[in-house]
Design an enzyme around this catalytic site. Structure first.
Site, PDB file in Angstrom:
ATOM      1  N   ASP A 154       0.839  -1.199   0.000  1.00  0.00           N
ATOM      2  CA  ASP A 154       0.000   0.000   0.000  1.00  0.00           C
ATOM      3  C   ASP A 154       0.878   1.253   0.000  1.00  0.00           C
ATOM      4  O   ASP A 154       2.003   1.239   0.492  1.00  0.00           O
ATOM      5  CB  ASP A 154      -0.904  -0.023   1.247  1.00  0.00           C
ATOM      6  CG  ASP A 154      -2.065   0.947   1.122  1.00  0.00           C
ATOM      7  OD1 ASP A 154      -2.381   1.381  -0.003  1.00  0.00           O
ATOM      8  OD2 ASP A 154      -2.661   1.277   2.169  1.00  0.00           O
ATOM      9  N   HIS A 209       2.252   3.048  -9.116  1.00  0.00           N
ATOM     10  CA  HIS A 209       2.043   1.607  -9.324  1.00  0.00           C
ATOM     11  C   HIS A 209       3.202   1.027 -10.141  1.00  0.00           C
ATOM     12  O   HIS A 209       3.675  -0.078  -9.866  1.00  0.00           O
ATOM     13  CB  HIS A 209       0.718   1.354 -10.059  1.00  0.00           C
ATOM     14  CG  HIS A 209      -0.487   1.811  -9.291  1.00  0.00           C
ATOM     15  ND1 HIS A 209      -0.662   1.512  -7.958  1.00  0.00           N
ATOM     16  CD2 HIS A 209      -1.579   2.535  -9.658  1.00  0.00           C
ATOM     17  CE1 HIS A 209      -1.823   2.036  -7.537  1.00  0.00           C
ATOM     18  NE2 HIS A 209      -2.387   2.664  -8.545  1.00  0.00           N
ATOM     19  N   LEU A 232      10.500 -20.863  -4.874  1.00  0.00           N
ATOM     20  CA  LEU A 232       9.600 -19.918  -4.206  1.00  0.00           C
ATOM     21  C   LEU A 232       8.270 -19.895  -4.943  1.00  0.00           C
ATOM     22  O   LEU A 232       8.249 -19.947  -6.171  1.00  0.00           O
ATOM     23  CB  LEU A 232      10.227 -18.510  -4.260  1.00  0.00           C
ATOM     24  CG  LEU A 232       9.395 -17.344  -3.749  1.00  0.00           C
ATOM     25  CD1 LEU A 232       9.383 -17.331  -2.223  1.00  0.00           C
ATOM     26  CD2 LEU A 232       9.944 -16.016  -4.246  1.00  0.00           C
TER      27      LEU A 232
END
Ligand code: IPE
Ligand code: IPE
Ligand code: MG
Length: 257
Positions: free
Chosen positions: A27, A44, A138
């Protein structure tokens, strides 16, 4: 003195006790952009570099699952222009990173109501899941068009269907079985949840799965959150005692036996 300043938080991590799964509410992209006199979409875009950093850091720290909250069900209420920019950016980021992900043995999986995504984003995501499916170092879980309440309602509907068609009986229903109906079914619950950007809330993310998750909140905006910040969060996590309802003395004696 100088030497200790240069030490990375990575050196302070006990890799044998790293959290297996770290979930992140990324955020602060919009506020980061504002501070820099840029458009929200620029925030973004810069945030993609933080995702790359965190994926690398997670591999270095022996973390096995990273879940990134990239777009919530509630984010569909944002202005069309921002939604479109985000959906385009996701396609761009996936295409740009695909080869790297394969090279680094990272498997991508999405959770969320992906039927709501525009076709180009959904297809790019599906292709990325396919081509990275052999990655075993991962798992990068992308929560896209995700919300926990949506997920729980969706799971409940499927569960009822399976009771009705005789696949399971009502008596079979317990926490373990219910978990199998969630989008996270083969993913362990998060050990650590990080939220950047200064807000102290969960915003409808992994409510069921985070029942015993440790939380780490930081004011750092997501585009500024890089490897060292991630390592620092893990060091903080490793200082804590997870008791799961037991007493500290019980935990201590379990460690000895
Ligand atoms: C998080 O940054 C990214 C998404 C929710 C997609 P925000 O866009 O929420 O940034 P702020 O909170 O407005 O700063
Ligand atoms: C949470 O961020 C969702 C994502 C990070 C994708 P928001 O910025 O949308 O959260 P709220 O609505 O302010 O709580
Ligand atoms: Mg926000």
């Amino acid at each position: 003195m100088e030497e200790s300043k240069q030490m990375s938080f990575l050196d302070k991590i006990d890799k044998s006790k790293s959290p297996e799964h770290v979930a992140i509410i990324m955020d602060g992209n919009g506020r980061w952009a504002k501070v820099h006199g840029l458009e929200r979409a620029d925030g973004h875009r810069e945030g993609i570099n933080s995702v790359k950093s965190v994926v690398e850091a997670a591999s270095n720290a022996n973390v096995k699952f990273v879940t990134i909250y990239a777009f919530s069900t509630e984010n569909w209420c944002r202005p069309d222009e921002e939604i479109n920019a985000l959906m385009d950016l996701m396609v761009f980021a996936i295409r740009q990173e695909e080869d790297n992900l394969i090279k680094n043995n990272v498997r991508v999986k999405s959770i969320g109501d992906t039927n709501r995504l525009p076709e180009k984003t959904r297809l790019a995501l599906e292709e990325c899941e396919e081509v990275t499916s052999k990655g075993n170092k991962l798992m990068l879980v992308l929560a896209l068009s995700y919300s926990s309440k949506w997920e729980i309602v969706h799971a409940t509907k499927q569960l009822i269907r399976d009771v009705r068609n005789g696949k399971i009986s009502e008596d079979d229903i317990n926490e373990t079985l219910f978990s199998q109906y969630l989008t996270t079914k083969d993913i362990p619950d998060p050990d650590l949840m990080i939220r950047t950007g200064g807000e102290l809330r969960m915003s409808n993310f992994l409510l069921w799965q985070a029942a015993y998750t440790e939380f780490y909140f930081t004011d750092t905006f997501w585009p500024d959150f890089r490897e060292e910040n991630f390592y620092e969060a893990i060091v903080d996590y490793q200082r804590r005692e997870r008791r799961f309802g037991k007493t500290s003395e019980q935990i201590e004696s379990e460690k000895k036996s």
